[in-house]
Design a protein around this motif. Sequence first.
Motif, PDB file in Angstrom:
ATOM      1  N   LEU A 137      -4.173  35.243 -12.974  1.00  0.00           N
ATOM      2  CA  LEU A 137      -4.127  33.836 -13.366  1.00  0.00           C
ATOM      3  C   LEU A 137      -3.843  32.951 -12.147  1.00  0.00           C
ATOM      4  O   LEU A 137      -4.481  31.902 -11.960  1.00  0.00           O
ATOM      5  N   GLU A 138      -2.917  33.388 -11.306  1.00  0.00           N
ATOM      6  CA  GLU A 138      -2.590  32.618 -10.103  1.00  0.00           C
ATOM      7  C   GLU A 138      -3.772  32.571  -9.142  1.00  0.00           C
ATOM      8  O   GLU A 138      -4.052  31.527  -8.534  1.00  0.00           O
ATOM      9  N   ARG A 139      -4.483  33.699  -8.997  1.00  0.00           N
ATOM     10  CA  ARG A 139      -5.657  33.713  -8.113  1.00  0.00           C
ATOM     11  C   ARG A 139      -6.756  32.805  -8.653  1.00  0.00           C
ATOM     12  O   ARG A 139      -7.423  32.093  -7.892  1.00  0.00           O
ATOM     13  N   ILE A 140      -6.960  32.841  -9.948  1.00  0.00           N
ATOM     14  CA  ILE A 140      -8.012  32.014 -10.550  1.00  0.00           C
ATOM     15  C   ILE A 140      -7.726  30.529 -10.341  1.00  0.00           C
ATOM     16  O   ILE A 140      -8.603  29.767  -9.922  1.00  0.00           O
ATOM     17  N   THR A 141      -6.522  30.106 -10.636  1.00  0.00           N
ATOM     18  CA  THR A 141      -6.202  28.673 -10.509  1.00  0.00           C
ATOM     19  C   THR A 141      -6.233  28.211  -9.061  1.00  0.00           C
ATOM     20  O   THR A 141      -6.439  27.020  -8.794  1.00  0.00           O
ATOM     21  N   SER A 142      -6.076  29.138  -8.105  1.00  0.00           N
ATOM     22  CA  SER A 142      -6.154  28.744  -6.694  1.00  0.00           C
ATOM     23  C   SER A 142      -7.561  28.327  -6.294  1.00  0.00           C
ATOM     24  O   SER A 142      -7.751  27.678  -5.257  1.00  0.00           O
ATOM     25  N   LEU A 143      -8.562  28.681  -7.114  1.00  0.00           N
ATOM     26  CA  LEU A 143      -9.953  28.338  -6.814  1.00  0.00           C
ATOM     27  C   LEU A 143     -10.373  26.992  -7.409  1.00  0.00           C
ATOM     28  O   LEU A 143     -11.511  26.561  -7.221  1.00  0.00           O
ATOM     29  N   LEU A 144      -9.480  26.335  -8.135  1.00  0.00           N
ATOM     30  CA  LEU A 144      -9.799  25.038  -8.733  1.00  0.00           C
ATOM     31  C   LEU A 144      -9.758  23.932  -7.694  1.00  0.00           C
ATOM     32  O   LEU A 144      -8.895  23.914  -6.810  1.00  0.00           O
ATOM     33  N   SER A 145     -10.666  22.969  -7.827  1.00  0.00           N
ATOM     34  CA  SER A 145     -10.576  21.751  -7.041  1.00  0.00           C
ATOM     35  C   SER A 145      -9.494  20.859  -7.639  1.00  0.00           C
ATOM     36  O   SER A 145      -9.042  21.076  -8.767  1.00  0.00           O
ATOM     37  N   LEU A 146      -9.059  19.864  -6.906  1.00  0.00           N
ATOM     38  CA  LEU A 146      -8.031  18.958  -7.406  1.00  0.00           C
ATOM     39  C   LEU A 146      -8.517  18.289  -8.690  1.00  0.00           C
ATOM     40  O   LEU A 146      -9.607  17.713  -8.728  1.00  0.00           O
ATOM     41  N   GLY A 147      -7.731  18.397  -9.746  1.00  0.00           N
ATOM     42  CA  GLY A 147      -8.132  17.872 -11.045  1.00  0.00           C
ATOM     43  C   GLY A 147      -8.959  18.843 -11.855  1.00  0.00           C
ATOM     44  O   GLY A 147      -9.282  18.573 -13.024  1.00  0.00           O
ATOM     45  N   GLY A 148      -9.289  19.999 -11.257  1.00  0.00           N
ATOM     46  CA  GLY A 148     -10.107  20.995 -11.944  1.00  0.00           C
ATOM     47  C   GLY A 148      -9.356  21.677 -13.076  1.00  0.00           C
ATOM     48  O   GLY A 148      -8.113  21.667 -13.136  1.00  0.00           O
ATOM     49  N   LEU A 149     -10.113  22.308 -13.994  1.00  0.00           N
ATOM     50  CA  LEU A 149      -9.545  22.877 -15.209  1.00  0.00           C
ATOM     51  C   LEU A 149      -9.912  24.351 -15.329  1.00  0.00           C
ATOM     52  O   LEU A 149     -11.072  24.728 -15.161  1.00  0.00           O
ATOM     53  N   TYR A 150      -8.895  25.171 -15.627  1.00  0.00           N
ATOM     54  CA  TYR A 150      -9.125  26.577 -15.966  1.00  0.00           C
ATOM     55  C   TYR A 150      -9.004  26.720 -17.478  1.00  0.00           C
ATOM     56  O   TYR A 150      -7.945  26.520 -18.055  1.00  0.00           O
ATOM     57  N   VAL A 151     -10.116  27.063 -18.115  1.00  0.00           N
ATOM     58  CA  VAL A 151     -10.174  27.264 -19.563  1.00  0.00           C
ATOM     59  C   VAL A 151      -9.964  28.752 -19.814  1.00  0.00           C
ATOM     60  O   VAL A 151     -10.894  29.553 -19.706  1.00  0.00           O
ATOM     61  N   MET A 152      -8.734  29.124 -20.140  1.00  0.00           N
ATOM     62  CA  MET A 152      -8.345  30.520 -20.266  1.00  0.00           C
ATOM     63  C   MET A 152      -8.488  30.950 -21.721  1.00  0.00           C
ATOM     64  O   MET A 152      -7.560  30.856 -22.521  1.00  0.00           O
ATOM     65  N   CYS A 153      -9.680  31.403 -22.069  1.00  0.00           N
ATOM     66  CA  CYS A 153      -9.992  31.812 -23.443  1.00  0.00           C
ATOM     67  C   CYS A 153      -9.680  33.299 -23.572  1.00  0.00           C
ATOM     68  O   CYS A 153     -10.489  34.148 -23.196  1.00  0.00           O
ATOM     69  N   GLU A 154      -8.495  33.611 -24.094  1.00  0.00           N
ATOM     70  CA  GLU A 154      -8.005  34.979 -24.150  1.00  0.00           C
ATOM     71  C   GLU A 154      -7.395  35.254 -25.522  1.00  0.00           C
ATOM     72  O   GLU A 154      -7.317  34.356 -26.354  1.00  0.00           O
ATOM     73  N   ASN A 155      -6.958  36.471 -25.733  1.00  0.00           N
ATOM     74  CA  ASN A 155      -6.366  36.858 -27.012  1.00  0.00           C
ATOM     75  C   ASN A 155      -4.851  36.887 -26.933  1.00  0.00           C
ATOM     76  O   ASN A 155      -4.280  37.366 -25.952  1.00  0.00           O
ATOM     77  N   SER A 156      -4.220  36.409 -27.998  1.00  0.00           N
ATOM     78  CA  SER A 156      -2.762  36.324 -28.102  1.00  0.00           C
ATOM     79  C   SER A 156      -2.224  37.404 -29.029  1.00  0.00           C
ATOM     80  O   SER A 156      -2.683  37.535 -30.170  1.00  0.00           O
ATOM     81  N   ARG A 157      -1.228  38.142 -28.553  1.00  0.00           N
ATOM     82  CA  ARG A 157      -0.572  39.129 -29.409  1.00  0.00           C
ATOM     83  C   ARG A 157       0.174  38.437 -30.545  1.00  0.00           C
ATOM     84  O   ARG A 157       0.196  38.934 -31.679  1.00  0.00           O
ATOM     85  N   ASP A 158       0.753  37.274 -30.251  1.00  0.00           N
ATOM     86  CA  ASP A 158       1.490  36.536 -31.282  1.00  0.00           C
ATOM     87  C   ASP A 158       0.562  36.094 -32.407  1.00  0.00           C
ATOM     88  O   ASP A 158       0.908  36.181 -33.591  1.00  0.00           O
ATOM     89  N   GLY A 159      -0.630  35.608 -32.038  1.00  0.00           N
ATOM     90  CA  GLY A 159      -1.589  35.205 -33.057  1.00  0.00           C
ATOM     91  C   GLY A 159      -2.029  36.370 -33.913  1.00  0.00           C
ATOM     92  O   GLY A 159      -2.160  36.250 -35.140  1.00  0.00           O
ATOM     93  N   LEU A 160      -2.261  37.517 -33.277  1.00  0.00           N
ATOM     94  CA  LEU A 160      -2.640  38.715 -34.032  1.00  0.00           C
ATOM     95  C   LEU A 160      -1.501  39.165 -34.944  1.00  0.00           C
ATOM     96  O   LEU A 160      -1.735  39.569 -36.090  1.00  0.00           O
ATOM     97  N   ASP A 161      -0.259  39.095 -34.467  1.00  0.00           N
ATOM     98  CA  ASP A 161       0.885  39.492 -35.295  1.00  0.00           C
ATOM     99  C   ASP A 161       0.982  38.627 -36.554  1.00  0.00           C
ATOM    100  O   ASP A 161       1.334  39.127 -37.629  1.00  0.00           O
TER     101      ASP A 161
END
Length: 259
Positions: A137-161
């Motif tokens: 996650l830290e490596r990915i966000t380091s590639l964003l331009s200023l004001g850029g957005l990381y859309v992290m579409c992932e699965n949540s264990r809490d949601g599944l629970d």
Amino acid sequence: MDQGKGASESVRDFWNSRAGLGQWAGSRDVLAKELEIEAIASYVRDDMRVLDIGCGNGITAIELSRRFALDLTGVDYAEEMVAAARSLAKGADIKGSIDFKVGDLRQLANFDRSFDLIYTERVLINLPDWNAQREALERITSLLSLGGLYVMCENSRDGLDRINALRSRLRLPEVVPPWHNRYLQDAEVGELRIQGVKLEGINYYSSTYYFLSRVVNAALAANEGKEPDYDAEVNQLARSLPSIGELGQGRIWLWRKTA
């Protein structure tokens, strides 16, 4: 998992084996995949530089490139998936440019440019533990331009629970994540602090769909003594309804580069 191989290699072999499955390569639940694409597309605009990390066979990247004029790069470490993505992109009616490369989200230092928008689609969950997920996650966000957005579409264990708690009330078996997945825990993500990056919000885009498909449709199928159908009418209706609540395992965490 093949005990003679490392976990990462076994996961890559798994995804390579699914490269030829077209729309079913990433998931048998095509409606859930469509929901993901629509949710990600809501953050995309023309003329963006976009990076799709873990692009698989390119279904999402190609669909976004049909809708928007983008400079889009897709990266995946499963070579067969990248080959399938390149094949599917040939002849596709895209508005901008699209390029697919073999690469590993754990080794992103070779990118010499920044991106307006980066997204992952059930990619970090293939990493073995929170430490590896956090570092990615830290490596990915380091590639964003200023004001850029990381859309992290992932699965949540809490949601599944939460879904499993409802299933248990109807005597339905627990839904278990696939062997190669480690779902994210909400508290871990919420407590993470990255310099120059802000967790802007969470989109619970799949809540209604997972409630109706994994609880209601599953219960109706069980009453009839059969396996639930991913294309059942209840699921089709759920696909068209707005998302309510925080039940779905699929969610989007939004990370904004602020400095």
